[in-house]
Design a protein around this motif. Structure first.
Motif, PDB file in Angstrom:
ATOM      1  N   LYS A   9       0.850  -1.211  -0.148  1.00 53.25           N
ATOM      2  CA  LYS A   9      -0.026  -0.119  -0.010  1.00 53.25           C
ATOM      3  C   LYS A   9       0.823   1.227   0.051  1.00 53.25           C
ATOM      4  CE  LYS A   9      -4.119  -1.418   2.168  1.00 53.25           C
ATOM      5  NZ  LYS A   9      -5.321  -1.046   3.305  1.00 53.25           N
ATOM      6  N   SER A  72      -4.983   4.063  -2.056  1.00 52.93           N
ATOM      7  CA  SER A  72      -3.967   3.065  -1.927  1.00 52.93           C
ATOM      8  C   SER A  72      -3.749   2.916  -0.442  1.00 52.93           C
ATOM      9  CB  SER A  72      -2.712   3.594  -2.846  1.00 52.93           C
ATOM     10  OG  SER A  72      -3.028   3.630  -4.072  1.00 52.93           O
ATOM     11  N   LEU A  75      -8.024   1.687   0.937  1.00 59.69           N
ATOM     12  CA  LEU A  75      -9.071   0.660   0.441  1.00 59.69           C
ATOM     13  C   LEU A  75      -8.592  -0.810   0.960  1.00 59.69           C
ATOM     14  CD1 LEU A  75      -9.311   1.765  -3.385  1.00 59.69           C
ATOM     15  CD2 LEU A  75     -10.929   2.009  -1.725  1.00 59.69           C
ATOM     16  N   LYS A  76      -9.543  -1.667   0.993  1.00 56.18           N
ATOM     17  CA  LYS A  76      -9.299  -3.180   1.086  1.00 56.18           C
ATOM     18  C   LYS A  76      -8.424  -3.568   0.295  1.00 56.18           C
ATOM     19  CE  LYS A  76     -13.538  -3.553   4.169  1.00 56.18           C
ATOM     20  NZ  LYS A  76     -13.337  -4.054   5.257  1.00 56.18           N
ATOM     21  N   ALA A  78      -8.250  -6.408  -1.815  1.00 59.46           N
ATOM     22  CA  ALA A  78      -8.836  -6.600  -3.103  1.00 59.46           C
ATOM     23  C   ALA A  78      -9.129  -5.893  -3.985  1.00 59.46           C
ATOM     24  CB  ALA A  78     -10.003  -7.860  -2.971  1.00 59.46           C
ATOM     25  N   VAL A  79     -10.155  -4.598  -3.387  1.00 60.31           N
ATOM     26  CA  VAL A  79     -10.308  -3.532  -4.207  1.00 60.31           C
ATOM     27  C   VAL A  79      -9.108  -2.674  -4.574  1.00 60.31           C
ATOM     28  CG1 VAL A  79     -11.711  -1.429  -4.142  1.00 60.31           C
ATOM     29  CG2 VAL A  79     -12.618  -3.475  -3.004  1.00 60.31           C
ATOM     30  N   ASN A  80      -8.385  -2.470  -3.708  1.00 63.04           N
ATOM     31  CA  ASN A  80      -7.218  -1.728  -3.862  1.00 63.04           C
ATOM     32  C   ASN A  80      -6.169  -2.443  -5.019  1.00 63.04           C
ATOM     33  OD1 ASN A  80      -5.118   0.076  -3.487  1.00 63.04           O
ATOM     34  ND2 ASN A  80      -5.114  -0.296  -1.342  1.00 63.04           N
ATOM     35  N   ARG A  81      -6.127  -3.529  -5.057  1.00 60.53           N
ATOM     36  CA  ARG A  81      -5.431  -4.252  -6.293  1.00 60.53           C
ATOM     37  C   ARG A  81      -5.859  -3.949  -7.564  1.00 60.53           C
ATOM     38  NH1 ARG A  81      -5.406  -9.765  -8.284  1.00 60.53           N
ATOM     39  NH2 ARG A  81      -3.236 -10.143  -8.921  1.00 60.53           N
ATOM     40  N   TRP A  82      -7.057  -4.133  -7.979  1.00 59.93           N
ATOM     41  CA  TRP A  82      -7.776  -3.888  -8.879  1.00 59.93           C
ATOM     42  C   TRP A  82      -8.039  -2.542  -9.358  1.00 59.93           C
ATOM     43  CZ3 TRP A  82      -7.881  -7.235 -12.359  1.00 59.93           C
ATOM     44  CH2 TRP A  82      -7.434  -8.399 -12.065  1.00 59.93           C
ATOM     45  N   ALA A  83      -8.303  -1.417  -8.241  1.00 61.58           N
ATOM     46  CA  ALA A  83      -8.232  -0.073  -8.863  1.00 61.58           C
ATOM     47  C   ALA A  83      -6.869   0.307  -9.004  1.00 61.58           C
ATOM     48  CB  ALA A  83      -8.516   0.512  -7.375  1.00 61.58           C
TER      49      ALA A  83
END
Length: 129
Positions: A9, A72, A75-76, A78-83
């Motif tokens: 992150k 960054s 976010l949690k 999973a959402v962070n990764r895809w964003a």
């Protein structure tokens, strides 16, 4: 001298910060290009006329990376990764398109480094475990 593992992150947030700083410096240096101030006074932003729509679009393009500095970190995973994967890909394409037809070496250098940063964003997000 201890090598501390840095959280993904934090790496992603730092990459968005670095990219934003490069955007700012490239734009500031561009003001010194011959004819740039006159172009602005004539109501043009590169090949585009300055309108509420063009300024809104440019604003959104700059707001997203600025907000990603915070998101960054917040976010949690999973959402962070895809964003980060999706927006990193989008901004890689934006940076590539900004270089099309560009002849000024300083701007090409900024563009190459910006592309490298967005590719790192994608890579770190993709390999996030």
């Amino acid at each position: 001298m201890e090598d501390v593992k840095i959280n993904v992150k934090m790496k992603l947030s730092a990459l968005w910060i670095a990219m934003m700083l490069l955007y700012i410096y490239a734009d500031i240096l561009s003001l010194f290009r011959p004819g740039q101030v006159e172009e602005m006074l004539d109501g043009r932003m590169g090949p585009f006329p300055v309108t509420q729509g063009s300024l809104l679009t440019a604003s959104i393009l700059m707001i997203i990376p600025a907000v990603m500095v915070f998101l960054s970190m917040a976010l949690k995973p999973a959402v962070n990764r895809w964003a980060n994967i999706i927006l990193g890909t989008l901004y890689t394409l934006v940076n590539v398109s900004n270089l099309i037809g560009e002849a000024w070496v300083y701007y090409i250098l900024f563009g190459i480094v910006e592309i490298a940063l967005t590719l790192l964003i994608i890579r770190y997000a993709w390999k996030w475990d």
